[in-house]
Design an enzyme around this catalytic site. Sequence first.
Site, PDB file in Angstrom:
ATOM      1  N   SER A  32    -105.846  21.673  34.253  1.00 58.86           N
ATOM      2  CA  SER A  32    -106.501  22.066  35.506  1.00 58.86           C
ATOM      3  C   SER A  32    -107.463  23.238  35.276  1.00 58.86           C
ATOM      4  CB  SER A  32    -105.463  22.435  36.573  1.00 58.86           C
ATOM      5  OG  SER A  32    -104.713  23.569  36.178  1.00 58.86           O
ATOM      6  N   HIS A  33    -107.392  23.874  34.100  1.00 54.05           N
ATOM      7  CA  HIS A  33    -108.297  24.990  33.809  1.00 54.05           C
ATOM      8  C   HIS A  33    -108.975  24.859  32.452  1.00 54.05           C
ATOM      9  CE1 HIS A  33    -106.100  26.426  37.262  1.00 54.05           C
ATOM     10  NE2 HIS A  33    -107.161  27.158  37.495  1.00 54.05           N
ATOM     11  N   ARG A  85    -113.169  22.349  34.265  1.00 53.93           N
ATOM     12  CA  ARG A  85    -113.812  23.409  35.046  1.00 53.93           C
ATOM     13  C   ARG A  85    -115.291  23.631  34.687  1.00 53.93           C
ATOM     14  NH1 ARG A  85    -110.819  25.575  39.463  1.00 53.93           N
ATOM     15  NH2 ARG A  85    -108.724  24.872  39.066  1.00 53.93           N
ATOM     16  N   PHE A 133    -111.490  32.324  36.738  1.00 56.31           N
ATOM     17  CA  PHE A 133    -111.497  30.888  37.047  1.00 56.31           C
ATOM     18  C   PHE A 133    -110.607  30.136  36.082  1.00 56.31           C
ATOM     19  CE2 PHE A 133    -114.287  26.965  37.890  1.00 56.31           C
ATOM     20  CZ  PHE A 133    -113.818  26.839  39.191  1.00 56.31           C
ATOM     21  N   ASP A 184    -105.318  21.308  40.591  1.00 58.98           N
ATOM     22  CA  ASP A 184    -104.502  20.087  40.544  1.00 58.98           C
ATOM     23  C   ASP A 184    -104.688  19.241  41.795  1.00 58.98           C
ATOM     24  OD1 ASP A 184    -103.283  20.139  37.988  1.00 58.98           O
ATOM     25  OD2 ASP A 184    -102.003  21.786  38.646  1.00 58.98           O
ATOM     26  N   HIS A 231     -91.447  31.092  53.104  1.00 58.22           N
ATOM     27  CA  HIS A 231     -91.779  32.507  53.344  1.00 58.22           C
ATOM     28  C   HIS A 231     -91.639  33.343  52.058  1.00 58.22           C
ATOM     29  CE1 HIS A 231     -87.385  32.404  53.797  1.00 58.22           C
ATOM     30  NE2 HIS A 231     -87.405  33.663  53.423  1.00 58.22           N
TER      31      HIS A 231
HETATM   32  P1  NDP Z   1     -97.238  24.711  36.814  1.00 63.23           P
HETATM   33  O1  NDP Z   1     -96.413  24.494  38.025  1.00 63.23           O
HETATM   34  O2  NDP Z   1     -97.786  23.540  36.120  1.00 63.23           O
HETATM   35  O3  NDP Z   1     -96.424  25.556  35.744  1.00 63.23           O
HETATM   36  C1  NDP Z   1     -95.936  26.807  36.090  1.00 63.23           C
HETATM   37  C2  NDP Z   1     -95.042  27.364  35.011  1.00 63.23           C
HETATM   38  O4  NDP Z   1     -93.801  26.657  35.054  1.00 63.23           O
HETATM   39  C3  NDP Z   1     -95.573  27.198  33.611  1.00 63.23           C
HETATM   40  O5  NDP Z   1     -95.226  28.329  32.872  1.00 63.23           O
HETATM   41  C4  NDP Z   1     -94.871  25.931  33.098  1.00 63.23           C
HETATM   42  O6  NDP Z   1     -94.652  25.946  31.689  1.00 63.23           O
HETATM   43  C5  NDP Z   1     -93.553  26.002  33.814  1.00 63.23           C
HETATM   44  N1  NDP Z   1     -93.016  24.713  34.147  1.00 63.23           N
HETATM   45  C6  NDP Z   1     -93.647  23.672  34.760  1.00 63.23           C
HETATM   46  N2  NDP Z   1     -92.794  22.667  34.965  1.00 63.23           N
HETATM   47  C7  NDP Z   1     -91.594  23.061  34.479  1.00 63.23           C
HETATM   48  C8  NDP Z   1     -90.318  22.449  34.405  1.00 63.23           C
HETATM   49  N3  NDP Z   1     -90.093  21.237  34.865  1.00 63.23           N
HETATM   50  N4  NDP Z   1     -89.318  23.158  33.840  1.00 63.23           N
HETATM   51  C9  NDP Z   1     -89.517  24.410  33.375  1.00 63.23           C
HETATM   52  N5  NDP Z   1     -90.710  25.035  33.413  1.00 63.23           N
HETATM   53  C10 NDP Z   1     -91.741  24.370  33.967  1.00 63.23           C
HETATM   54  O7  NDP Z   1     -98.439  25.742  37.154  1.00 63.23           O
HETATM   55  P2  NDP Z   1     -99.305  25.858  38.466  1.00 63.23           P
HETATM   56  O8  NDP Z   1     -99.706  24.497  38.872  1.00 63.23           O
HETATM   57  O9  NDP Z   1     -98.626  26.710  39.454  1.00 63.23           O
HETATM   58  O10 NDP Z   1    -100.563  26.635  37.899  1.00 63.23           O
HETATM   59  C11 NDP Z   1    -101.377  26.011  36.915  1.00 63.23           C
HETATM   60  C12 NDP Z   1    -102.360  26.991  36.358  1.00 63.23           C
HETATM   61  O11 NDP Z   1    -103.339  27.318  37.323  1.00 63.23           O
HETATM   62  C13 NDP Z   1    -101.771  28.326  35.910  1.00 63.23           C
HETATM   63  O12 NDP Z   1    -102.135  28.505  34.558  1.00 63.23           O
HETATM   64  C14 NDP Z   1    -102.448  29.364  36.791  1.00 63.23           C
HETATM   65  O13 NDP Z   1    -102.729  30.594  36.169  1.00 63.23           O
HETATM   66  C15 NDP Z   1    -103.731  28.650  37.159  1.00 63.23           C
HETATM   67  N6  NDP Z   1    -104.286  29.195  38.383  1.00 63.23           N
HETATM   68  C16 NDP Z   1    -105.341  30.050  38.307  1.00 63.23           C
HETATM   69  C17 NDP Z   1    -105.856  30.621  39.443  1.00 63.23           C
HETATM   70  C18 NDP Z   1    -106.940  31.633  39.387  1.00 63.23           C
HETATM   71  O14 NDP Z   1    -107.322  32.173  40.410  1.00 63.23           O
HETATM   72  N7  NDP Z   1    -107.488  31.943  38.221  1.00 63.23           N
HETATM   73  C19 NDP Z   1    -105.342  30.274  40.774  1.00 63.23           C
HETATM   74  C20 NDP Z   1    -104.213  29.385  40.728  1.00 63.23           C
HETATM   75  C21 NDP Z   1    -103.720  28.848  39.574  1.00 63.23           C
HETATM   76  P3  NDP Z   1     -95.616  25.093  30.681  1.00 63.23           P
HETATM   77  O15 NDP Z   1     -96.899  25.854  30.644  1.00 63.23           O
HETATM   78  O16 NDP Z   1     -94.909  25.065  29.400  1.00 63.23           O
HETATM   79  O17 NDP Z   1     -95.793  23.728  31.298  1.00 63.23           O
HETATM   80  O1  PYC Z   2    -106.558  26.154  40.521  1.00 60.91           O
HETATM   81  O2  PYC Z   2    -106.099  27.246  42.360  1.00 60.91           O
HETATM   82  C1  PYC Z   2    -106.745  27.092  41.317  1.00 60.91           C
HETATM   83  C2  PYC Z   2    -107.781  28.104  40.994  1.00 60.91           C
HETATM   84  C3  PYC Z   2    -108.405  28.961  41.816  1.00 60.91           C
HETATM   85  C4  PYC Z   2    -109.285  29.690  41.050  1.00 60.91           C
HETATM   86  C5  PYC Z   2    -109.182  29.244  39.771  1.00 60.91           C
HETATM   87  N1  PYC Z   2    -108.249  28.282  39.753  1.00 60.91           N
END
Ligand code: NDP
Ligand code: PYC
Length: 329
Positions: free
Chosen positions: A41-42, A46, A115, A182, A224
């Site tokens: 997703s990143h 992107r 990002f 995602d 919450h």
């Molecule tokens: P995920 O839900 O995919 O994963 C979150 C964490 O949980 C990871 O460390 C992952 O490890 C772990 N994980 C996932 N599934 C399991 C499982 N079944 N059992 C145990 N551990 C698990 O991440 P998000 O979708 O919440 O976020 C994805 C990315 O988006 C992140 O890297 C985040 O920084 C990025 N993001 C960036 C933003 C920004 O503003 N720059 C904004 C929002 C998100 P593993 O990596 O090993 O899968």
């Molecule tokens: O995936 O939510 C996201 C996000 C926001 C900014 C960068 N990634």
Amino acid sequence: MPFAELVALLTRIFLGQGLPERTAQVLATNCATCQRDGGFSHGVFRIPAYVSTLQSGWGNPQALPVIEDDGGTLIRVDAQGGFAQVALDEARPLLRARVEAQGVAVLAIRNSQHFSALWPDVEPFAEEGLVALSVVNSMAVVVPPGGKTPVFGTNPMAFACPRAGQAPYVWDQASSALAHGDVQIAAREGHRLAPGTGVDAEGRPTDDPGAILNGGALLPFGGHKGASIAMTIEILSAAFTGGAFSTEVDWSQHPGAKIPLTGQFLLVADPDRGGDLGFAQRVAALSDTVRDAGQDRLPGDRRQRLRAESAAKGVPLSQADLDMLNGYL
Ligand code: NDP
Ligand code: PYC
């Protein structure tokens, strides 16, 4: 594709968009690292949004970050509209020196674009034996529980620490039920979403990614409890640093801009300061205890596995990815 080749390709794309050499290299390495480790997703997904943002006149991608240091534990950086990763790169030697001298330091970055995934920002500290915790706020696409108006960003948080005999313990997650990236991928691939992911434009629960993206919003994870974490991330990343709240990101005059211009908070501490209490060994023992209790996958396990696979077979890129990237050369 070999990792170094992907970094070189992405660097050329960023240079072609007029970024300074160092910014292009920092962003290319960061994006290729996400792709290498399965942060799709990143990863290269992107690149079109990076390019449209760079072409929109949003922020100041040419900016040099300015460090504000009073010699204390808190180091502030004004990224001046540039990228947070460049600000971190610039401040890293001072941050490390301050942790060395004082055992703990905080970096408060403002006016910064982020990002990407957050774990590439914290993992290197754990590889040096340090504990790191970072949060960043994004753009308002998350409603509080019961609400209709988005007020929070997808606001990720990431943690990393050393773990004896194993890769550092690293996790990184959005405070929304799903990362916005995602939701975009689900919309593109035609998948429905899990219940509780978001609401439509009328505030009704929906499993349709299109409804979330077109006037709807995401929900925090965990009701919450996730909302309080999302709000705390706004407080640390924006109120504390002096950056913008997610609600204050206004790119209406810059069509094509997609990268939030907000702030980032990073805390780094030395767990062995004041005496070795066996921190890394205890983290390893706790990881074993959790695995023994039945959690067969810990955060970071998948990322480490995919990193090893990429090293052996090359970074995964589809033909569509390659065509897209080559289209920017
Ligand atoms: P995920 O839900 O995919 O994963 C979150 C964490 O949980 C990871 O460390 C992952 O490890 C772990 N994980 C996932 N599934 C399991 C499982 N079944 N059992 C145990 N551990 C698990 O991440 P998000 O979708 O919440 O976020 C994805 C990315 O988006 C992140 O890297 C985040 O920084 C990025 N993001 C960036 C933003 C920004 O503003 N720059 C904004 C929002 C998100 P593993 O990596 O090993 O899968
Ligand atoms: O995936 O939510 C996201 C996000 C926001 C900014 C960068 N990634």
